[in-house]
Design an enzyme around this catalytic site. Structure first.
Site, PDB file in Angstrom:
ATOM      1  N   HIS A   1       0.833  -1.192   0.000  1.00 29.24           N
ATOM      2  CA  HIS A   1       0.000   0.000   0.000  1.00 29.24           C
ATOM      3  C   HIS A   1       0.874   1.251   0.000  1.00 29.24           C
ATOM      4  O   HIS A   1       1.731   1.424   0.864  1.00 29.24           O
ATOM      5  CB  HIS A   1      -0.926   0.014   1.225  1.00 29.24           C
ATOM      6  CG  HIS A   1      -2.110  -0.887   1.078  1.00 29.24           C
ATOM      7  ND1 HIS A   1      -3.222  -0.809   1.890  1.00 29.24           N
ATOM      8  CD2 HIS A   1      -2.366  -1.888   0.192  1.00 29.24           C
ATOM      9  CE1 HIS A   1      -4.108  -1.723   1.521  1.00 29.24           C
ATOM     10  NE2 HIS A   1      -3.599  -2.395   0.498  1.00 29.24           N
TER      11      HIS A   1
ATOM     12  N   LYS B   1       0.168  -0.711  15.176  1.00 28.99           N
ATOM     13  CA  LYS B   1       1.538  -0.682  15.689  1.00 28.99           C
ATOM     14  C   LYS B   1       1.904  -1.880  16.563  1.00 28.99           C
ATOM     15  O   LYS B   1       3.071  -2.038  16.923  1.00 28.99           O
ATOM     16  CB  LYS B   1       1.770   0.610  16.492  1.00 28.99           C
ATOM     17  CG  LYS B   1       1.706   1.871  15.643  1.00 28.99           C
ATOM     18  CD  LYS B   1       2.725   1.835  14.528  1.00 28.99           C
ATOM     19  CE  LYS B   1       2.620   3.005  13.598  1.00 28.99           C
ATOM     20  NZ  LYS B   1       3.433   2.833  12.386  1.00 28.99           N
TER      21      LYS B   1
END
Length: 392
Positions: free
Chosen positions: A72, A297
């Site tokens: 992406h 994360k």
């Protein structure tokens, strides 16, 4: 049995650490409480930072990721139906993220362990850590009802938030920091094409929504709900209707609805434990910290912890240097807190809080922040730099 490094936890953090050590000629044994099938079935995050991808390349478990993963170059930020794209690649000078499920990463690392003969002991029960402040720590556990002992030089605690490693640090030494958020994420997994080729994070007056994917034919969607919501009150059709509303008309027009194959509600919290080292014990991944999933994360922080820890252990065995071991906690925590900050900020930007009703001050502050990001390349660069991952 004896090894150099005992690794507690057979998730991606422990397995990745084992492969990094193996390539450096360092022996290790992984002890995992659950079965391999159970570990590989856990649904987790699916966005890998640039540096996490490089670590998987380094240990040679990147072939399937490169075949099946989705690169992406950006993501979208939607506000009440208006969509604004953050150009990660353009804003960072070429950095991207890889969409590849944590489940798949775990399978690839398990396959590598089996192929290389690095021992992973599944269904290790009653694990306990001993003599961690000495030069001769050891681990006890039971396998098939038989008591076992594993002597080692070091113990790496990669066994998650509920594992035994963090509680093995005395309460008077360990300090914890936590923020619990007043909502959860209702997630739905379905074998349908995604509504967009990139992720969409949506701030809507009815609450947050996220359009994500695991592949070109499997989609993962989330909506913000009360943390105590009952899944029985959320049939598939109601979830799809809510997603279409929160993500906006463009996403709704491209959305393919289908039967859910997994549905769950996850609470959100920010959590950090300090220090991440005590004696011969090191904490890594969720054993030391939890982030809200906004920005993905969790796995990426585990990868950076393992990077720092592997470097420290390799330097110890190759050069007899303890410098990396002594510096591990401070070095890892410096990056942990920056990732915690970004996840906390991104969550605050995109979710409805009790003080963000339509006319409330908090809602206006969210809109002002989003307007600033949309209008400022410098602000977008800051977002992009954090999203693709700060360097190790």
């Amino acid at each position: 049995m004896r090894t150099q490094v005992a690794i507690i936890g057979g998730g991606p953090a422990g397995l990745l650490l084992q492969q990094l050590l193996h390539l450096a000629g360092i022996e290790s044994v992984v002890l995992e409480q659950r079965s391999r099938d159970y570990v590989e079935a856990r649904i987790r995050a699916g966005v890998l930072e640039t540096s996490a991808v490089r670590l998987l390349e380094q240990v040679g478990v990147d072939a399937r990721m490169k075949r099946e993963g989705l690169i992406h170059d950006g993501f979208a930020l939607a506000v009440d139906g208006q969509v604004h794209r953050i150009d990660l690649k353009g804003l960072t000078g070429g950095s991207t993220v890889m969409v590849y499920g944590q489940t798949e990463v775990t399978k690839d690392l398990n396959d590598a362990a089996a192929a290389r003969g690095t021992p992973v002991i599944f269904e290790a029960q009653d694990v306990a850590l001993h003599d961690l402040k000495t030069d001769t720590p050891f681990v006890t556990y039971a396998k098939d009802g038989v008591a076992q002992r594993l002597d080692c030089d070091f113990v790496a605690g990669c066994d998650g938030y509920h594992g035994v490693s963090r509680p093995s640090i005395p309460a008077e030494v360990l300090r914890s920091f936590e923020r619990v958020y007043p909502f959860g994420w209702l997630g739905i997994l379905a074998d349908v094409p995604p509504c967009d080729h990139e992720l969409i994070y949506s701030n809507h007056e009815r609450g947050f929504a996220l359009a994500s994917m695991r592949s070109n034919v499997r989609s993962r969607y989330y909506i913000q709900t009360p943390v105590d919501a009952d899944l029985a009150d959320w049939p598939d059709d109601k979830i799809w209707d809510e997603l279409a509303l929160r993500l906006g008309p463009k996403a709704a027009a491209s959305m393919t609805r289908g039967e859910s194959i997994e549905k769950s509600i996850a609470p959100l919290r920010s959590f950090v434990a300090e220090p991440m080292r005590w004696g011969r014990l090191f904490l890594a991944g969720d054993a030391a910290h939890i982030v809200p999933p906004t920005g993905a994360k969790g796995l990426n922080l585990a990868a950076s912890d393992v990077h720092y820890l592997s470097e420290a252990l390799i330097a110890f065995y190759a050069k007899g240097s303890s410098d990396g071991i002594e510096a591990y906690s401070a070095k890892a925590l410096a990056r942990v807190w920056k990732a915690e900050r970004f996840s906390w900020w991104f969550t605050g930007l995109t979710h409805r809080f009790p003080d963000t009703d339509t006319d409330a001050f908090g809602r206006r502050m969210q809109r002002a922040e989003i307007d600033y990001i949309v209008s400022s390349r410098a602000a977008q660069m800051t977002v992009a730099e954090n999203y693709v991952g700060l360097p190790y």
